[in-house]
Design a protein around this motif. Sequence first.
Motif, short mmCIF file in Angstrom:
data_model
loop_
_atom_site.label_atom_id
_atom_site.label_comp_id
_atom_site.label_asym_id
_atom_site.label_seq_id
_atom_site.Cartn_x
_atom_site.Cartn_y
_atom_site.Cartn_z
N GLU A 32 5.72 -23.38 13.60
CA GLU A 32 4.51 -23.39 14.43
C GLU A 32 3.61 -22.19 14.12
O GLU A 32 2.41 -22.35 13.91
CB GLU A 32 4.90 -23.41 15.91
N LEU A 33 4.16 -20.98 14.06
CA LEU A 33 3.35 -19.81 13.77
C LEU A 33 2.83 -19.84 12.34
O LEU A 33 1.69 -19.48 12.08
CB LEU A 33 4.12 -18.51 14.04
N PHE A 34 3.66 -20.30 11.41
CA PHE A 34 3.21 -20.44 10.02
C PHE A 34 1.99 -21.36 9.95
O PHE A 34 0.99 -21.03 9.30
CB PHE A 34 4.35 -20.99 9.15
N GLU A 35 2.06 -22.49 10.62
CA GLU A 35 0.94 -23.44 10.63
C GLU A 35 -0.28 -22.85 11.36
O GLU A 35 -1.43 -23.07 10.95
CB GLU A 35 1.35 -24.76 11.29
N LEU A 36 -0.04 -22.09 12.42
CA LEU A 36 -1.13 -21.49 13.17
C LEU A 36 -1.88 -20.46 12.32
O LEU A 36 -3.11 -20.44 12.29
CB LEU A 36 -0.59 -20.83 14.44
N ILE A 37 -1.14 -19.61 11.60
CA ILE A 37 -1.78 -18.64 10.72
C ILE A 37 -2.48 -19.36 9.57
O ILE A 37 -3.58 -18.98 9.17
CB ILE A 37 -0.76 -17.59 10.22
N SER A 38 -1.86 -20.43 9.06
CA SER A 38 -2.49 -21.23 8.01
C SER A 38 -3.81 -21.81 8.50
O SER A 38 -4.81 -21.83 7.76
CB SER A 38 -1.57 -22.37 7.58
N LEU A 39 -3.84 -22.26 9.73
CA LEU A 39 -5.05 -22.79 10.33
C LEU A 39 -6.13 -21.71 10.44
O LEU A 39 -7.29 -21.94 10.08
CB LEU A 39 -4.74 -23.36 11.72
N ALA A 40 -5.75 -20.52 10.88
CA ALA A 40 -6.72 -19.43 11.03
C ALA A 40 -7.32 -19.04 9.69
O ALA A 40 -8.54 -18.89 9.56
CB ALA A 40 -6.05 -18.23 11.70
N VAL A 41 -6.48 -18.91 8.66
CA VAL A 41 -6.98 -18.55 7.33
C VAL A 41 -7.86 -19.67 6.77
O VAL A 41 -8.91 -19.42 6.19
CB VAL A 41 -5.82 -18.21 6.37
N SER A 42 -7.46 -20.92 6.99
CA SER A 42 -8.27 -22.05 6.53
C SER A 42 -9.63 -22.10 7.21
O SER A 42 -10.64 -22.43 6.58
CB SER A 42 -7.52 -23.37 6.77
N ALA A 43 -9.67 -21.75 8.49
CA ALA A 43 -10.95 -21.71 9.20
C ALA A 43 -11.85 -20.63 8.61
O ALA A 43 -13.04 -20.86 8.38
CB ALA A 43 -10.71 -21.46 10.69
N VAL A 44 -11.27 -19.47 8.33
CA VAL A 44 -12.05 -18.38 7.71
C VAL A 44 -12.59 -18.83 6.36
O VAL A 44 -13.74 -18.56 6.02
CB VAL A 44 -11.19 -17.10 7.56
N ASN A 45 -11.77 -19.53 5.58
CA ASN A 45 -12.16 -19.94 4.24
C ASN A 45 -13.02 -21.20 4.22
O ASN A 45 -13.49 -21.62 3.16
CB ASN A 45 -10.93 -20.12 3.36
#
Length: 192
Positions: free
Chosen positions: A138-151
């Motif tokens: 869950e946290l891995f996916e959440l951080i992935s989501l945050a980085v993807s939003a930035v990018n």
Amino acid sequence: MYNETALELLNDLELSADKSYPALETLSESSTKYLRDLKVNLKTALSSENLGEKDALLTAYAVAVNAKNAPLQEAFKKRATAAGANTEEVAEAAAVASLLSANNILYRFRHFCDNKKYSDMPARIRMNIMMSPVLGKELFELISLAVSAVNGCQACVNSHEHSVRELGASEDRVFDAIRVAAIVVSVDRIIA
């Protein structure tokens, strides 16, 4: 060199006021109230009850790695460790930023390009880290989501938001992770 609010911001991040940050200096020399807003926004984002301190700081660290901002990486790594993150969790947050940089470019290209042939081609990017992450799925996916939003990768944002919600994250938790990412990017523009 820096006004009181700038010094407070640097102190909050445990960064030296002896170092020159040109944009921060420019803001310090003006009468703008923006620095106070930025300081409050950072404190509020990192103290999210929906994320918890450690998860917020690991997200902030990953965004700082994504931004290639060494001072912020140092600050958030130190604070995440103090909040209980271990070496493997911090390293994996950096790995998320690296992996998602590649994925975001590939999937953004597929989205932008009119030639749909590229969508049928295999990505051929190894992603074994996603199978059993140290951070937990869950946290891995959440951080992935945050980085993807930035990018700015729409396909990745949708995919990771769907995954993280399937894994039980509330919309409040998701939104707070995105807020952390947004505020860290704002700080990155001032402290680099």
